[in-house]
Design an enzyme around this catalytic site. Structure first.
Site, mmCIF file in Angstrom:
data_model
loop_
_atom_site.group_PDB
_atom_site.id
_atom_site.type_symbol
_atom_site.label_atom_id
_atom_site.label_comp_id
_atom_site.label_asym_id
_atom_site.label_seq_id
_atom_site.Cartn_x
_atom_site.Cartn_y
_atom_site.Cartn_z
ATOM 1 N N HIS A 70 -62.872 42.395 -26.476
ATOM 2 C CA HIS A 70 -61.530 42.435 -27.068
ATOM 3 C C HIS A 70 -60.794 41.148 -26.769
ATOM 4 O O HIS A 70 -60.900 40.610 -25.665
ATOM 5 C CB HIS A 70 -60.693 43.575 -26.472
ATOM 6 C CG HIS A 70 -61.290 44.916 -26.691
ATOM 7 N ND1 HIS A 70 -62.314 45.392 -25.939
ATOM 8 C CD2 HIS A 70 -61.012 45.861 -27.613
ATOM 9 C CE1 HIS A 70 -62.663 46.591 -26.383
ATOM 10 N NE2 HIS A 70 -61.901 46.897 -27.395
ATOM 11 N N LYS A 99 -69.346 46.029 -30.344
ATOM 12 C CA LYS A 99 -68.002 46.080 -30.947
ATOM 13 C C LYS A 99 -67.175 44.850 -30.586
ATOM 14 O O LYS A 99 -67.090 44.470 -29.411
ATOM 15 C CB LYS A 99 -67.283 47.338 -30.459
ATOM 16 C CG LYS A 99 -65.846 47.436 -30.930
ATOM 17 C CD LYS A 99 -65.206 48.772 -30.545
ATOM 18 C CE LYS A 99 -65.077 48.927 -29.064
ATOM 19 N NZ LYS A 99 -64.506 50.197 -28.640
HETATM 20 O O1 DQA Z 1 -62.142 49.160 -28.634
HETATM 21 C C1 DQA Z 1 -61.431 49.892 -29.263
HETATM 22 C C2 DQA Z 1 -60.906 49.522 -30.555
HETATM 23 C C3 DQA Z 1 -59.406 49.550 -30.549
HETATM 24 O O2 DQA Z 1 -58.939 48.526 -29.704
HETATM 25 C C4 DQA Z 1 -58.852 49.279 -31.959
HETATM 26 O O3 DQA Z 1 -58.495 48.145 -32.236
HETATM 27 O O4 DQA Z 1 -58.816 50.215 -32.765
HETATM 28 C C5 DQA Z 1 -58.944 50.913 -30.059
HETATM 29 C C6 DQA Z 1 -59.496 51.280 -28.704
HETATM 30 O O5 DQA Z 1 -59.106 52.597 -28.348
HETATM 31 C C7 DQA Z 1 -60.983 51.181 -28.693
HETATM 32 O O6 DQA Z 1 -61.469 51.353 -27.393
#
Ligand code: DQA
Length: 220
Positions: free
Chosen positions: A118, A143
């Site tokens: 992220h 992801k």
């Molecule tokens: O990693 C993700 C994706 C996310 O960050 C999103 O952008 O929707 C939402 C989070 O809860 C999840 O763990």
């Protein structure tokens, strides 16, 4: 595209209520975010997940990755290894921490792992490298979720997913209102999962579940 709805675990009773709503909804998977909880017990998580009618993902999102859990690599590693005691769940493992893991036990569980990256500030230039770092582990899902600063960033993120060839399933998210379109059309770029909100939003740009279902039906 499979739909994942998150909720924040605070205690077992509230979580059982949340889970009921998730079970009755149109989502395909349920993400249980553990990072807002003061504490949780593995036995309670086992009990909770036993009530789920859909596959559950356990996520302990760290501050560094935009969540609320504040811990160093060693504590994160210990907590993640514990989560694998919950049967049948998928566990979210942050690439940033994973690269510092000392214990190799997680390797036997990679087929039920999401490895995630992220960036809540920007869409970095080295997306291809990030996807490749995830490839080393061959998890169930890779992801990448990033904040766009321009429309080009949204396209860059989607294209990086499209071009990245891997045996893992992929999930690519461009966050915020600007990136919202990526959550709807991601599948055209190889992203097989999308996050949206039923009761709670866990990231900027998540659409309500019913809207998402509507949009995905139009694209179908
Ligand atoms: O990693 C993700 C994706 C996310 O960050 C999103 O952008 O929707 C939402 C989070 O809860 C999840 O763990």
């Amino acid at each position: 595209m499979k739909i994942i709805c998150p909720f924040f675990y605070l205690n077992l009773n509230d979580a059982l209520e949340e889970l009921k709503a998730m079970n009755e909804s149109a989502c395909d998977l349920i993400e249980i975010r553990l990072d807002r909880a003061k504490a949780y017990k593995i036995e309670d998580l086992i009990q909770l997940v036993a009530h789920a009618k859909k596959k559950c993902i356990l996520t302990l999102r760290s501050k560094q990755d935009g969540g609320e859990a504040n811990m160093d690599h060693a504590v994160y590693e210990k907590k993640i290894i514990e989560l694998f005691q919950v049967p049948d769940v998928i566990v979210d493992l942050e690439l940033l921490h994973l690269q510092h893991f000392q214990d190799t036990r997680f390797k036997q569980y990679l087929d039920r792992c999401i490895i995630s990256y992220h960036n809540f500030n920007k869409t970095p230039d080295n997306l291809n490298e990030i996807w490749k770092q995830m490839d080393i582990y061959q998890p169930y899902i890779e992801k990448v979720a990033c904040m766009p600063q321009s429309k080009e960033d949204v396209l860059t993120l989607l294209l990086s997913c499209y071009e990245h060839k891997t045996i893992s399933k992929k999930c690519a998210i461009s966050m915020s209102d600007m990136g919202m379109i990526s959550r709807i059309i991601g599948e055209m770029f190889g992203s097989e999962y999308t996050f949206c909100s039923l009761t709670t939003s866990s990231a900027p740009g998540q659409l309500p579940l019913e809207k998402m279902v509507e949009y995905l039906n139009i694209l179908d």
